[in-house]
Design an enzyme around this catalytic site. Structure first.
Site, PDB file in Angstrom:
ATOM      1  N   SER A  51       0.809  -1.218   0.000  1.00 52.07           N
ATOM      2  CA  SER A  51       0.000   0.000   0.000  1.00 52.07           C
ATOM      3  C   SER A  51       0.839   1.265   0.000  1.00 52.07           C
ATOM      4  O   SER A  51       0.286   2.368  -0.037  1.00 52.07           O
ATOM      5  CB  SER A  51      -0.936   0.003   1.211  1.00 52.07           C
ATOM      6  OG  SER A  51      -0.220   0.191   2.406  1.00 52.07           O
ATOM      7  N   THR A  77      -1.833   3.229   3.279  1.00 55.64           N
ATOM      8  CA  THR A  77      -1.075   4.464   3.434  1.00 55.64           C
ATOM      9  C   THR A  77      -0.384   4.406   4.773  1.00 55.64           C
ATOM     10  O   THR A  77      -0.772   3.634   5.630  1.00 55.64           O
ATOM     11  CB  THR A  77      -2.070   5.648   3.470  1.00 55.64           C
ATOM     12  OG1 THR A  77      -2.637   5.801   2.185  1.00 55.64           O
ATOM     13  CG2 THR A  77      -1.432   6.957   3.864  1.00 55.64           C
ATOM     14  N   THR A  86       1.865   7.228   0.366  1.00 53.23           N
ATOM     15  CA  THR A  86       1.000   6.125  -0.094  1.00 53.23           C
ATOM     16  C   THR A  86       1.222   5.790  -1.563  1.00 53.23           C
ATOM     17  O   THR A  86       1.713   6.628  -2.328  1.00 53.23           O
ATOM     18  CB  THR A  86      -0.486   6.527   0.076  1.00 53.23           C
ATOM     19  OG1 THR A  86      -1.312   5.397  -0.164  1.00 53.23           O
ATOM     20  CG2 THR A  86      -0.898   7.625  -0.892  1.00 53.23           C
ATOM     21  N   ARG A 111      -4.796   9.489 -11.064  1.00 53.05           N
ATOM     22  CA  ARG A 111      -5.644   9.719  -9.876  1.00 53.05           C
ATOM     23  C   ARG A 111      -4.755  10.093  -8.688  1.00 53.05           C
ATOM     24  O   ARG A 111      -3.768   9.454  -8.397  1.00 53.05           O
ATOM     25  CB  ARG A 111      -6.442   8.461  -9.548  1.00 53.05           C
ATOM     26  CG  ARG A 111      -7.328   8.560  -8.290  1.00 53.05           C
ATOM     27  CD  ARG A 111      -6.641   8.007  -7.051  1.00 53.05           C
ATOM     28  NE  ARG A 111      -7.567   7.905  -5.908  1.00 53.05           N
ATOM     29  CZ  ARG A 111      -7.162   7.609  -4.674  1.00 53.05           C
ATOM     30  NH1 ARG A 111      -5.895   7.401  -4.411  1.00 53.05           N
ATOM     31  NH2 ARG A 111      -8.031   7.524  -3.704  1.00 53.05           N
ATOM     32  N   THR A 161      -5.922   7.789   6.732  1.00 46.65           N
ATOM     33  CA  THR A 161      -5.738   6.698   5.789  1.00 46.65           C
ATOM     34  C   THR A 161      -7.120   6.132   5.457  1.00 46.65           C
ATOM     35  O   THR A 161      -8.045   6.272   6.243  1.00 46.65           O
ATOM     36  CB  THR A 161      -4.857   5.569   6.364  1.00 46.65           C
ATOM     37  OG1 THR A 161      -5.510   4.997   7.506  1.00 46.65           O
ATOM     38  CG2 THR A 161      -3.485   6.066   6.783  1.00 46.65           C
ATOM     39  N   GLY A 162      -7.221   5.461   4.318  1.00 45.33           N
ATOM     40  CA  GLY A 162      -8.525   4.936   3.920  1.00 45.33           C
ATOM     41  C   GLY A 162      -9.027   5.667   2.690  1.00 45.33           C
ATOM     42  O   GLY A 162      -8.243   6.291   1.970  1.00 45.33           O
TER      43      GLY A 162
HETATM   44  N1  ASP Z   1      -5.981   7.623   1.512  1.00 44.50           N
HETATM   45  C1  ASP Z   1      -5.228   6.989   0.478  1.00 44.50           C
HETATM   46  C2  ASP Z   1      -5.792   7.328  -0.861  1.00 44.50           C
HETATM   47  O1  ASP Z   1      -7.002   7.485  -0.979  1.00 44.50           O
HETATM   48  C3  ASP Z   1      -5.157   5.545   0.589  1.00 44.50           C
HETATM   49  C4  ASP Z   1      -5.266   4.956   1.971  1.00 44.50           C
HETATM   50  O2  ASP Z   1      -4.966   5.574   2.919  1.00 44.50           O
HETATM   51  O3  ASP Z   1      -5.654   3.807   2.157  1.00 44.50           O
HETATM   52  O4  ASP Z   1      -5.049   7.365  -1.806  1.00 44.50           O
END
Ligand code: ASP
Length: 399
Positions: free
Chosen positions: A100, A237, A255, A265, A288-289
């Site tokens: 990730s 991330t 990330t 993107r 994160t997310g």
């Molecule tokens: N927030 C990050 C993104 O949308 C990915 C993650 O944190 O899982 O790229």
């Protein structure tokens, strides 16, 4: 901006038609913040302190040290807080088994790994960021180099890579054999009527059914779930925030973003105020997310602003989560108004009080203070039993 006259006219017309303009409170869903029996009231150990996403403690360098341990050791040896946490997240960026972040991150739909990162330095009020950076593993250090060496804040794509090479960063292929195999499996299963044959499982066996829910503690799974074809999907991330013994603060997020994303993107991680934010008079926060959900509320900035108004970190983060849900389009909510995605926030204030919070029970975050390095549970809005059916990750699961 509408003129005052136009606003009065519109309001009068709405009133005449029997409409009332919604107040913000009406627009917020009714959500109960649960009491969490599993987490004692934070007995924080004061300064210095570092908090991060859970992979800050799970991923390790070849010497066996986790990222948060590397950062804490530097912080307590007198290093600048941002230098310490950039070194800390570098452990995660360079761990090829974390799919990730950085090296080994899952690629975009073209099979190219594109990285996002940003950082802020509280004492000097500076910031740096890179988006869609290719072929350089340590995106956080490149973001810091933008901060240190330019009058800009945010470089993207080929310009960001060119800048990194000029700064002496090493160019390397970030696609590991495992991530390439996962990308091929994703491609082969994408469309049953295209010219790709099904995966040859003897050559690329499906890994043993890891299906990460927020409570799944399997290795490298923080934000990964495997669909029924054995294809991993990840947001994923690391965010890390530090406050040193003098109360100086820094934050960083790095990330590889959403797996199989459309090339170009950019998620929330490199966006100052969304993926991370730091104000040396208040504290720091990061996320994160599902970045698409966080960007719309400028979540890290909002968390710091709530702490500035006097909220403790946990309350600030839960308020941000509520705002996320209030700003979520209906296709991503179940019939009870619960999101089909997971999102985590982390915050620490100038005194060293800290918290993690998420939508669904089960996520953890890493802490390192004088009491050592450990994982703690995130506060949450919804119980595990309230999750909609199907995989829940940082990943959107509803078409
Ligand atoms: N927030 C990050 C993104 O949308 C990915 C993650 O944190 O899982 O790229």
């Amino acid at each position: 901006m509408p003129s005052r006259r136009k606003f009065i006219k519109t309001t009068a017309a709405a009133a005449a038609a029997g409409l009332t303009l919604p107040r913000l409170a009406d627009a917020m869903p009714a959500i109960t913040v649960r009491d969490r029996a599993d987490k004692p009231a934070t007995a924080f150990a004061g300064l210095p302190v570092i908090i991060s996403a859970a992979n800050g403690l799970k991923d390790r360098n070849p010497q066996g040290q986790s990222g948060i341990e590397v950062a804490y050791r530097m912080l307590t040896s007198g290093a600048d807080p941002l230098d310490a946490i950039v070194a800390g997240v570098e452990v995660v960026e360079l761990d090829p088994t974390d799919q990730s972040v950085g090296l080994g991150g899952l690629p975009n739909e073209d099979g190219v790994v594109q990285l996002d990162a940003s950082c802020m330095h509280g004492p000097t009020k500076r910031a740096g960021a890179v988006g869609a950076l290719e072929d350089i593993a340590t995106a956080a250090a490149v973001a810091k180099a933008v901060m240190d060496h330019t009058d800009h804040i945010f470089l993207v794509g080929p310009g960001a890579k060119r800048f990194a090479l000029q700064m002496g960063f090493k160019e390397q292929n970030l696609l590991t054999d495992q991530s390439r195999a996962d990308w091929m499996r994703w491609k082969e299963k994408l469309n049953s009527s295209d010219n790709w044959l099904d995966p040859i499982d003897a050559r690329r066996p499906i890994r043993p059914a890891p299906r990460a829910r927020p409570d799944d503690d399997s290795p490298a799974s923080a934000h990964v779930y495997y669909d029924s074809n054995g294809v991993p999907h990840t947001y994923g991330t690391i965010n890390m925030n530090a406050v040193n013994a003098r109360g100086d603060i820094a934050s960083v997020t790095t990330t590889s973003g959403l797996s199989w994303k459309i090339p170009g993107r950019v998620g929330d991680s490199p966006i100052i105020g969304a993926g991370q934010y730091c104000d040396n008079t208040v504290g720091a926060a990061g996320s994160t997310g599902r970045g698409e959900a966080n960007i719309k509320v400028c979540g890290a900035f909002l968390a710091v602003e709530f702490m500035r108004q006097g909220m403790p970190p946990e309350e600030a983060l839960l308020q941000v989560m509520k705002r996320v849900i209030a700003m979520t389009e209906s296709r991503l909510l179940d019939e009870h108004g619960r999101p089909h995605f997971q999102l985590q926030y982390y915050a620490v204030n100038k005194k060293g009080q800290y918290a993690g919070a998420c939508a669904y029970e089960g996520s953890q975050f890493a802490v390192h203070d004088a009491r050592g390095a450990r994982l703690e549970n995130c506060a949450y809005l919804y119980k595990k039993s309230e999750m909609p059916a199907g995989p829940i990750s940082g990943v959107m699961i509803k078409p």
